[in-house]
Scaffold this motif. Structure first.
Motif, PDB file in Angstrom:
ATOM      1  N   ARG A 125       0.711  -1.147   0.068  1.00  0.00           N
ATOM      2  CA  ARG A 125       0.106   0.025  -0.165  1.00  0.00           C
ATOM      3  C   ARG A 125       0.760   1.087  -0.206  1.00  0.00           C
ATOM      4  NH1 ARG A 125      -3.081  -0.900   5.822  1.00  0.00           N
ATOM      5  NH2 ARG A 125      -1.403  -0.560   7.120  1.00  0.00           N
ATOM      6  N   ASN A 126       0.274   2.209  -0.297  1.00  0.00           N
ATOM      7  CA  ASN A 126       1.239   3.754  -0.843  1.00  0.00           C
ATOM      8  C   ASN A 126       1.629   4.317   0.533  1.00  0.00           C
ATOM      9  OD1 ASN A 126       1.385   3.144  -3.479  1.00  0.00           O
ATOM     10  ND2 ASN A 126      -0.453   3.920  -3.916  1.00  0.00           N
TER      11      ASN A 126
ATOM     12  N   PRO B  64      -5.799   2.639   3.543  1.00  0.00           N
ATOM     13  CA  PRO B  64      -6.627   1.546   3.607  1.00  0.00           C
ATOM     14  C   PRO B  64      -6.366   0.503   2.805  1.00  0.00           C
ATOM     15  CG  PRO B  64      -8.135   3.069   2.420  1.00  0.00           C
ATOM     16  CD  PRO B  64      -6.723   3.721   2.903  1.00  0.00           C
ATOM     17  N   GLY B  65      -6.565  -0.663   3.035  1.00  0.00           N
ATOM     18  CA  GLY B  65      -6.299  -2.096   2.349  1.00  0.00           C
ATOM     19  C   GLY B  65      -5.196  -2.287   1.605  1.00  0.00           C
ATOM     20  N   TRP B  66      -4.844  -3.529   1.202  1.00  0.00           N
ATOM     21  CA  TRP B  66      -3.769  -3.869   0.471  1.00  0.00           C
ATOM     22  C   TRP B  66      -3.961  -4.257  -1.031  1.00  0.00           C
ATOM     23  CZ3 TRP B  66       0.997  -3.552   3.018  1.00  0.00           C
ATOM     24  CH2 TRP B  66       1.198  -3.316   4.524  1.00  0.00           C
TER      25      TRP B  66
ATOM     26  N   CYS C 261       4.556   0.750   1.351  1.00  0.00           N
ATOM     27  CA  CYS C 261       4.564  -0.289   2.536  1.00  0.00           C
ATOM     28  C   CYS C 261       4.437  -1.789   2.031  1.00  0.00           C
ATOM     29  CB  CYS C 261       3.959  -0.015   3.530  1.00  0.00           C
ATOM     30  SG  CYS C 261       3.874   1.652   4.566  1.00  0.00           S
ATOM     31  N   TYR C 262       5.274  -2.776   2.546  1.00  0.00           N
ATOM     32  CA  TYR C 262       5.052  -4.157   1.951  1.00  0.00           C
ATOM     33  C   TYR C 262       4.649  -5.042   3.175  1.00  0.00           C
ATOM     34  CZ  TYR C 262       7.239  -2.017  -1.973  1.00  0.00           C
ATOM     35  OH  TYR C 262       7.743  -1.301  -3.134  1.00  0.00           O
ATOM     36  N   ARG C 263       3.796  -6.123   2.675  1.00  0.00           N
ATOM     37  CA  ARG C 263       3.962  -7.259   4.009  1.00  0.00           C
ATOM     38  C   ARG C 263       3.915  -8.473   2.919  1.00  0.00           C
ATOM     39  NH1 ARG C 263      -2.363  -7.300   6.136  1.00  0.00           N
ATOM     40  NH2 ARG C 263      -3.490  -7.750   4.036  1.00  0.00           N
ATOM     41  N   ILE C 264       4.304  -9.474   3.723  1.00  0.00           N
ATOM     42  CA  ILE C 264       4.204 -10.767   2.967  1.00  0.00           C
ATOM     43  C   ILE C 264       3.443 -11.863   3.772  1.00  0.00           C
ATOM     44  CG2 ILE C 264       6.326 -11.634   4.646  1.00  0.00           C
ATOM     45  CD1 ILE C 264       5.622 -12.616   0.806  1.00  0.00           C
ATOM     46  N   LYS C 265       2.654 -12.427   2.915  1.00  0.00           N
ATOM     47  CA  LYS C 265       1.498 -13.701   3.505  1.00  0.00           C
ATOM     48  C   LYS C 265       2.001 -14.958   3.136  1.00  0.00           C
ATOM     49  CE  LYS C 265      -2.631 -11.975   4.206  1.00  0.00           C
ATOM     50  NZ  LYS C 265      -4.009 -11.814   3.568  1.00  0.00           N
ATOM     51  N   ALA C 266       1.945 -15.954   4.032  1.00  0.00           N
ATOM     52  CA  ALA C 266       1.934 -17.167   3.798  1.00  0.00           C
ATOM     53  C   ALA C 266       0.471 -17.691   3.467  1.00  0.00           C
ATOM     54  CB  ALA C 266       2.614 -18.077   4.627  1.00  0.00           C
TER      55      ALA C 266
END
Length: 118
Positions: free
Chosen positions: A75-76, A81-83, A111-116
Protein backbone atom coordinates in the motif's frame (compact mmCIF):
# COMPACT_ATOMS: atom_id res chain seq x y z
CA UNK A 1 -0.28 -31.66 12.81
CA UNK A 2 1.10 -34.06 15.43
CA UNK A 3 4.31 -34.70 13.46
CA UNK A 4 5.03 -30.96 13.30
CA UNK A 5 4.44 -30.55 17.04
CA UNK A 6 6.62 -33.58 17.81
CA UNK A 7 9.41 -32.12 15.66
CA UNK A 8 9.51 -28.84 17.58
CA UNK A 9 8.16 -29.74 21.02
CA UNK A 10 9.08 -33.41 21.42
CA UNK A 11 7.06 -36.42 22.43
CA UNK A 12 4.42 -37.84 20.14
CA UNK A 13 3.04 -34.40 19.30
CA UNK A 14 -0.34 -35.23 20.78
CA UNK A 15 0.03 -33.34 24.06
CA UNK A 16 -1.01 -29.69 24.08
CA UNK A 17 0.63 -27.41 26.63
CA UNK A 18 1.60 -23.75 27.05
CA UNK A 19 4.35 -24.13 24.44
CA UNK A 20 2.70 -26.29 21.78
CA UNK A 21 -0.88 -24.97 21.52
CA UNK A 22 -1.90 -23.42 18.19
CA UNK A 23 -2.22 -19.92 19.67
CA UNK A 24 0.97 -20.09 21.77
CA UNK A 25 4.07 -18.09 20.84
CA UNK A 26 6.93 -19.89 22.66
CA UNK A 27 9.71 -17.90 20.95
CA UNK A 28 7.91 -14.56 21.45
CA UNK A 29 8.41 -13.39 17.86
CA UNK A 30 4.80 -12.26 17.38
CA UNK A 31 3.76 -15.31 15.33
CA UNK A 32 1.74 -18.03 17.03
CA UNK A 33 2.37 -21.72 16.36
CA UNK A 34 -0.34 -21.96 13.71
CA UNK A 35 1.14 -19.00 11.84
CA UNK A 36 4.64 -20.52 12.16
CA UNK A 37 3.31 -23.83 10.77
CA UNK A 38 1.71 -22.12 7.75
CA UNK A 39 4.80 -19.95 7.12
CA UNK A 40 7.22 -22.86 7.45
CA UNK A 41 9.18 -21.15 10.23
CA UNK A 42 10.58 -22.57 13.47
CA UNK A 43 8.28 -21.83 16.45
CA UNK A 44 11.15 -22.22 18.93
CA UNK A 45 13.54 -19.76 17.26
CA UNK A 46 12.68 -16.05 17.30
CA UNK A 47 15.12 -15.43 14.44
CA UNK A 48 13.03 -17.74 12.24
CA UNK A 49 10.18 -15.43 11.28
CA UNK A 50 8.38 -14.47 8.10
CA UNK A 51 9.57 -10.90 7.53
CA UNK A 52 9.74 -8.85 4.34
CA UNK A 53 12.61 -6.38 4.19
CA UNK A 54 12.86 -3.54 1.70
CA UNK A 55 16.47 -3.34 0.58
CA UNK A 56 16.41 -0.23 -1.64
CA UNK A 57 14.85 1.09 -4.80
CA UNK A 58 11.72 -1.03 -4.49
CA UNK A 59 13.58 -4.29 -3.99
CA UNK A 60 12.02 -6.42 -1.25
CA UNK A 61 13.20 -9.78 0.03
CA UNK A 62 12.02 -12.44 2.44
CA UNK A 63 13.29 -15.81 3.56
CA UNK A 64 11.04 -18.54 2.17
CA UNK A 65 10.39 -22.15 3.13
CA UNK A 66 10.18 -24.95 0.58
CA UNK A 67 6.62 -26.03 -0.11
CA UNK A 68 5.06 -22.75 1.10
CA UNK A 69 3.32 -20.33 -1.28
CA UNK A 70 3.50 -16.59 -0.61
CA UNK A 71 1.87 -13.32 -1.62
CA UNK A 72 3.61 -9.94 -1.44
CA UNK A 73 1.23 -7.02 -0.92
CA UNK A 74 1.71 -3.26 -0.79
CA UNK A 75 0.00 0.00 0.00
CA UNK A 76 1.22 3.48 -0.75
CA UNK A 77 1.33 4.74 2.83
CA UNK A 78 1.21 2.95 6.15
CA UNK A 79 -2.15 4.52 6.99
CA UNK A 80 -3.76 3.88 3.58
CA UNK A 81 -6.74 1.52 3.68
CA UNK A 82 -6.43 -1.98 2.23
CA UNK A 83 -3.59 -3.81 0.55
CA UNK A 84 -2.96 -4.55 -3.14
CA UNK A 85 -1.20 -7.60 -4.55
CA UNK A 86 2.26 -6.97 -6.00
CA UNK A 87 3.24 -10.63 -6.56
CA UNK A 88 1.10 -13.71 -5.98
CA UNK A 89 1.73 -17.44 -5.90
CA UNK A 90 5.43 -17.12 -5.12
CA UNK A 91 6.69 -20.65 -4.46
CA UNK A 92 9.06 -20.98 -1.52
CA UNK A 93 12.54 -22.23 -2.30
CA UNK A 94 14.12 -22.48 1.16
CA UNK A 95 16.18 -19.38 0.34
CA UNK A 96 15.59 -15.64 0.03
CA UNK A 97 13.09 -14.55 -2.60
CA UNK A 98 13.70 -11.11 -4.08
CA UNK A 99 10.91 -9.06 -5.69
CA UNK A 100 11.37 -5.75 -7.50
CA UNK A 101 8.59 -3.17 -7.52
CA UNK A 102 9.24 -0.75 -10.40
CA UNK A 103 6.40 1.59 -9.30
CA UNK A 104 8.09 2.28 -5.97
CA UNK A 105 10.56 4.65 -7.67
CA UNK A 106 7.86 7.33 -7.76
CA UNK A 107 6.19 6.46 -4.43
CA UNK A 108 8.40 7.18 -1.44
CA UNK A 109 6.15 5.81 1.34
CA UNK A 110 5.18 2.42 -0.12
CA UNK A 111 4.75 -0.30 2.52
CA UNK A 112 4.99 -4.07 2.00
CA UNK A 113 3.80 -7.18 3.78
CA UNK A 114 4.31 -10.85 3.05
CA UNK A 115 1.66 -13.50 3.58
CA UNK A 116 1.99 -17.27 3.60
CA UNK A 117 -1.05 -18.65 1.80
CA UNK A 118 -2.94 -21.48 3.43
Amino acid sequence: PDAWRARYFGGGGTTTNTQSCATCDPDHDGMNNFQEFVAGTNPTNAASALVASELSGGVTQFNSASGVVYRLEYRNTFSAPGWSILEDQLNGTGTNIVVTDPASATITNRCYRIKALW
